[in-house]
Design an enzyme around this catalytic site. Structure first.
Site, PDB file in Angstrom:
ATOM      1  N   ASP A 181     -16.941 -40.565  16.114  1.00 58.89           N
ATOM      2  CA  ASP A 181     -16.560 -40.634  17.531  1.00 58.89           C
ATOM      3  C   ASP A 181     -17.310 -41.768  18.233  1.00 58.89           C
ATOM      4  OD1 ASP A 181     -19.033 -39.447  17.621  1.00 58.89           O
ATOM      5  OD2 ASP A 181     -18.408 -37.686  18.772  1.00 58.89           O
ATOM      6  N   SER A 182     -18.159 -42.483  17.496  1.00 58.41           N
ATOM      7  CA  SER A 182     -18.740 -43.733  18.020  1.00 58.41           C
ATOM      8  C   SER A 182     -17.622 -44.716  18.358  1.00 58.41           C
ATOM      9  CB  SER A 182     -19.704 -44.346  16.999  1.00 58.41           C
ATOM     10  OG  SER A 182     -19.098 -44.428  15.724  1.00 58.41           O
ATOM     11  N   ASP A 187     -15.151 -37.073  12.230  1.00 57.07           N
ATOM     12  CA  ASP A 187     -15.949 -36.428  13.279  1.00 57.07           C
ATOM     13  C   ASP A 187     -15.076 -35.468  14.069  1.00 57.07           C
ATOM     14  OD1 ASP A 187     -18.620 -36.627  13.948  1.00 57.07           O
ATOM     15  OD2 ASP A 187     -18.424 -38.619  14.828  1.00 57.07           O
ATOM     16  N   GLU A 226     -30.038 -37.845  12.692  1.00 57.08           N
ATOM     17  CA  GLU A 226     -30.008 -39.081  13.488  1.00 57.08           C
ATOM     18  C   GLU A 226     -31.251 -39.176  14.361  1.00 57.08           C
ATOM     19  OE1 GLU A 226     -26.375 -39.921  15.621  1.00 57.08           O
ATOM     20  OE2 GLU A 226     -27.298 -41.578  16.711  1.00 57.08           O
ATOM     21  N   GLU A 230     -21.608 -31.626  15.446  1.00 55.47           N
ATOM     22  CA  GLU A 230     -22.953 -31.826  15.980  1.00 55.47           C
ATOM     23  C   GLU A 230     -23.510 -30.513  16.509  1.00 55.47           C
ATOM     24  OE1 GLU A 230     -23.089 -34.829  19.032  1.00 55.47           O
ATOM     25  OE2 GLU A 230     -22.152 -36.342  17.752  1.00 55.47           O
ATOM     26  N   LYS A 283     -17.346 -33.429  10.372  1.00 51.59           N
ATOM     27  CA  LYS A 283     -18.733 -33.429  10.854  1.00 51.59           C
ATOM     28  C   LYS A 283     -18.786 -32.803  12.245  1.00 51.59           C
ATOM     29  CE  LYS A 283     -20.974 -37.378  12.094  1.00 51.59           C
ATOM     30  NZ  LYS A 283     -21.285 -37.148  13.525  1.00 51.59           N
TER      31      LYS A 283
HETATM   32  O1  KIV Z   1     -19.921 -41.256  15.350  1.00 49.81           O
HETATM   33  C1  KIV Z   1     -20.744 -41.821  14.617  1.00 49.81           C
HETATM   34  O2  KIV Z   1     -20.674 -43.024  14.353  1.00 49.81           O
HETATM   35  C2  KIV Z   1     -21.849 -41.037  14.080  1.00 49.81           C
HETATM   36  C3  KIV Z   1     -22.878 -41.774  13.314  1.00 49.81           C
HETATM   37  C4  KIV Z   1     -23.832 -42.429  14.242  1.00 49.81           C
HETATM   38  C5  KIV Z   1     -23.572 -40.926  12.349  1.00 49.81           C
HETATM   39  O3  KIV Z   1     -21.901 -39.871  14.270  1.00 49.81           O
END
Ligand code: KIV
Length: 265
Positions: free
Chosen positions: A46-47, A85, A182, A115, A113
């Site tokens: 989600d970056s 994500d 992280e 969080e 993934k």
């Molecule tokens: O969204 C992302 O790029 C991440 C990484 C920083 C691990 O979660």
């Protein structure tokens, strides 16, 4: 047949004490280059909200955004493991977690993934019981940026360190297949990695995690209008092409020269 790198391959890395390299990706072309360069896991992170969409956090990213980029990545992928994500609030309830994890897996993800610490134990257990490999993301969790108060290193004081260690163990027991750390002190990441049976991945977590991950735009110096965090290294400084930069990143992760002490906390 699924020819992608599997969770079992990451377990073998842990067992044999060999490192694996992961990168984020959001489009077909860079995915293809990094998959060819030997990147074993590609995270559709989600970056994308920051590096693709230009927001100042990951919070505006929607399920539709994630699914769009996941489909692009899937088309470019050769054989890397694709992790997707789960965006902000897309796993806030059990029902949302089921529905959205299903959509990501059906669109081509090999794992998802999420969080969080204790509050994602149940979600981790439920998804994992239903055959979805879950990576739990601990330490600096960018979706909680408004509560954390900034992109700050986590786990520096004893209480916080013990909380993160305990959450990592609980998440492993709940069925998490991978723990991503992280921005935590290298000593804490080392303790977690040596305590857990499941593989760990680090970003800003020192060199002891089993895998490393970076945002692909950081590796090629394409997100340089922001102040560069300590854990970022621009591999284009030593390469003549994007392909060479990704290859160099993989090589340095595998031979343990990246991250160095200067990239760690
Ligand atoms: O969204 C992302 O790029 C991440 C990484 C920083 C691990 O979660």
């Amino acid at each position: 047949m699924n020819k992608n790198v599997t969770i079992e391959d990451f377990r073998v890395h842990k067992k044999e004490n060999t490192k694996f390299a992961c990168l984020t990706a959001y489009d077909a072309s860079l995915t293809r280059i990094m998959s060819e360069a030997g990147v074993e896991m590609i995270l559709v992170g989600d970056s994308l909200g920051m590096v693709i969409q230009g927001h100042d956090s990951t919070i505006p990213v929607s399920m539709e955004d994630l699914l769009y980029h996941l489909r692009c990545v899937k088309r470019g992928n050769i054989s890397s493991h694709i992790m997707a994500d789960m965006p902000f609030m897309s796993y806030a309830t059990e029902k949302l977690a089921y529905d959205n994890a299903m959509r990501l897996m059906q669109a081509g993800a090999n794992s998802v993934k999420v969080e969080g610490g204790e509050w994602i134990l149940k979600t981790t257990e439920l998804l994992s019981e239903r055959g979805i490999p879950v990576c739990a993301h601990l330490g600096l969790t960018p979706q909680s940026i408004n509560r954390l108060g900034g992109y700050l290193v986590q786990g520096r004081d004893l209480d916080d360190k013990n909380r993160i260690l305990s959450e990592a163990k609980q998440l492993e027991n709940a069925g998490a297949e991978i723990i991503l750390l992280e921005c935590v002190p290298a000593v804490l990441a080392e303790e977690i990695s040596s305590t857990l049976k499941v593989p760990t991945i680090g970003i800003g977590a020192g060199s002891s995690t089993d895998g490393q991950i970076m945002v692909c735009y950081d590796v090629i110096g394409a997100y340089s209008w922001e102040k560069q965090p300590k854990f970022v290294k621009n591999f284009m400084n030593e390469a003549n092409s994007i392909s060479e930069a990704f290859g160099k990143y993989v090589e340095e992760v595998k031979n343990k020269s990246f991250p160095s002490a200067e990239n760690s906390f």
